[in-house]
Every structure is written in C-alpha cells, then in structure tokens.
Design a protein around this motif. Structure first.
Motif, PDB file in Angstrom:
ATOM      1  N   LYS A 176      -2.643   9.607 -15.885  1.00  0.00           N
ATOM      2  CA  LYS A 176      -1.601  10.636 -15.955  1.00  0.00           C
ATOM      3  C   LYS A 176      -1.270  11.186 -14.559  1.00  0.00           C
ATOM      4  CE  LYS A 176      -2.735  11.743 -20.731  1.00  0.00           C
ATOM      5  NZ  LYS A 176      -3.129  12.775 -21.717  1.00  0.00           N
ATOM      6  N   ALA A 177      -1.383  12.501 -14.377  1.00  0.00           N
ATOM      7  CA  ALA A 177      -1.002  13.104 -13.089  1.00  0.00           C
ATOM      8  C   ALA A 177      -1.927  12.699 -11.957  1.00  0.00           C
ATOM      9  CB  ALA A 177      -0.988  14.623 -13.211  1.00  0.00           C
ATOM     10  N   TRP A 178      -3.107  12.146 -12.289  1.00  0.00           N
ATOM     11  CA  TRP A 178      -4.072  11.742 -11.274  1.00  0.00           C
ATOM     12  C   TRP A 178      -3.917  10.275 -10.878  1.00  0.00           C
ATOM     13  CZ3 TRP A 178      -6.657  15.688  -9.174  1.00  0.00           C
ATOM     14  CH2 TRP A 178      -6.756  16.862  -9.912  1.00  0.00           C
ATOM     15  N   ASN A 179      -2.905   9.633 -11.396  1.00  0.00           N
ATOM     16  CA  ASN A 179      -2.659   8.228 -11.065  1.00  0.00           C
ATOM     17  C   ASN A 179      -2.253   8.091  -9.596  1.00  0.00           C
ATOM     18  OD1 ASN A 179      -2.275   5.500 -11.295  1.00  0.00           O
ATOM     19  ND2 ASN A 179      -0.330   5.643 -12.376  1.00  0.00           N
ATOM     20  N   LEU A 180      -2.639   6.988  -8.974  1.00  0.00           N
ATOM     21  CA  LEU A 180      -2.276   6.758  -7.578  1.00  0.00           C
ATOM     22  C   LEU A 180      -0.767   6.675  -7.398  1.00  0.00           C
ATOM     23  CD1 LEU A 180      -4.957   4.062  -6.633  1.00  0.00           C
ATOM     24  CD2 LEU A 180      -5.060   6.526  -6.252  1.00  0.00           C
ATOM     25  N   PHE A 181      -0.056   6.247  -8.438  1.00  0.00           N
ATOM     26  CA  PHE A 181       1.405   6.162  -8.401  1.00  0.00           C
ATOM     27  C   PHE A 181       2.044   7.271  -9.238  1.00  0.00           C
ATOM     28  CE2 PHE A 181       0.204   1.754  -7.336  1.00  0.00           C
ATOM     29  CZ  PHE A 181       0.919   1.616  -6.157  1.00  0.00           C
ATOM     30  N   SER A 182       1.456   8.439  -9.201  1.00  0.00           N
ATOM     31  CA  SER A 182       1.959   9.568  -9.983  1.00  0.00           C
ATOM     32  C   SER A 182       3.385   9.936  -9.585  1.00  0.00           C
ATOM     33  CB  SER A 182       1.048  10.777  -9.815  1.00  0.00           C
ATOM     34  OG  SER A 182       0.913  11.124  -8.428  1.00  0.00           O
TER      35      SER A 182
END
Length: 222
Positions: A176-182
C-alpha cells in the motif's frame, strides 16, 4: 572530471537519452497527472542498469588490485563521487523526459483539464522530489548488490526481481502506501493525499543503510 569520464561514458549518456525519447513516444497518456506514473518505474529500470557497474567496472578492467593499494577513504570518496555524477545526470534525464511528454503528446493540464498553471508547477516539483528519491534508491541498491557479489549482472538481476514484486498490483495491495512505487500507485483523483510519501521514506531509509554498508562490503570484498 576523471570520475565523470569513467562513470558517465558517451554510450551511457546516449542510451539514457534515447530511452526517455522512445518512452515519451510510445507510452500513451491523456492528462499531465499521468506523466509521473509513466516515468517512475521505467526510470527505475534505467537507473539500476546504469549504476550497476559503478565499481564493478574496476573489477572487469583488472584495476581493482591497484585500488586496494589506495586508502579506504579515497576509494569510497571516488565511488560516492561516481554515484552522485550518475544520479545527477539521471535526474536531468528524468526532467527532460517530463518535458518530452508535453512536447510529443500535449496532455491536458491536470486531471480532466482542471487546475491552473500554479498547480501544474507544484505537480512538477513534487515529481522531481519523488523521482530523485526513486533514482537514488535504485542506484544505491544496484551498486551495493554488484559490489557484494562482485558482479554487475547480479546487481541488475536482484533489482529486477524487487522491481517486479513492487511494481505490480500485488505489491500495491500488499505494501500500500509503503510500497517502493507508492508515487506511481497514488490516487490521482485525490491530489491532497500524500500518504505515498511513506513509500519514499522507506526508499530513503534503505538508501542510507546502503551507504553505511558499502564501505564494509568494499573492504571485505575488495
């Protein structure tokens, strides 16, 4: 200048510029909000292939034995200078790519044509901040893995696996918001939502750890 000649060859510059030109021609967009989405993931690929040989070129060219005779501080300063040179060039390429999308595709300004020039400028600077973190993360990680295994292809391969996991719907749902491609997965309809910054904080933290770990790896692996 010597480090620039080593780390920023004409071939590298040529394929990086060619890459963003082709991308801006074939990656279709409708609104200016989509430019960052169109650029972030491809620029990550360009970065980890671009930076993977930052140090391993010394091994491939048989210069690493000479490097071992130099003080550790001098060796690390040289590597960090090369990384900075490459990252600054890639950031300039990312800015050029942003402009090329406007030149070749003439997208509507902001989502559904709404908003003014002020919002567009703000959106551009947010893109610069996000893409700078993305470039720094993938460049440092690629170089770190290459140094650890003394092979640039391992660095590229490891980053490719991570890229495939995080730049996917599964990665978006999982992290979610912690994704590297957020930034690329952010909700365009809600311009006031900056929860995607969490993913960039993760990139910064991992990048700092890579910088701290690199001298130890170079000292051990040579």
């Amino acid at each position: 200048m010597r480090e620039m000649k080593i780390s920023l060859t004409f071939q590298k510059q040529a394929y990086a510029v060619f890459f963003v030109i082709i991308l801006s021609l074939v990656r279709g967009i409708t609104y200016s909000d989509e430019i960052g989405i169109a650029l972030e993931a491809p620029m990550a690929i360009l970065t980890f292939t671009f930076c993977a040989d930052t140090y391993t070129q010394e091994i491939a060219s048989k210069r690493s034995e000479i490097w071992r005779l130099c003080p550790m501080k001098k060796r690390m300063n040289s590597i960090y200078r090369r990384i900075v040179i490459q990252e600054m060039f890639l950031l300039a390429v990312a800015v050029i790519g942003y402009g090329l999308f406007f030149l070749f595709q003439n997208p509507n300004i902001n989502e559904m044509g709404q908003g003014g020039i002020e919002n567009e400028i703000c959106q551009f600077f947010v893109y610069i901040a996000a893409i700078a973190v993305t470039l720094g993360f993938w460049g440092l990680l690629s170089n770190l893995l290459s140094c650890l295994f003394r092979n640039m292809w391992v660095g590229i391969g490891g980053c490719t696996v991570l890229w495939l996991i995080t730049n996917s719907s599964i990665g978006d749902r999982t992290f979610k918001a912690w994704n590297l491609f957020s930034y690329a997965f952010r909700k365009l309809e809600n311009s006031s939502d900056f929860s995607w910054i969490c993913g960039k904080v993760v990139c910064i933290c991992i990048g700092i750890m890579a910088v701290v770990a690199l001298p130890k790896i170079i000292k051990k692996r040579g």
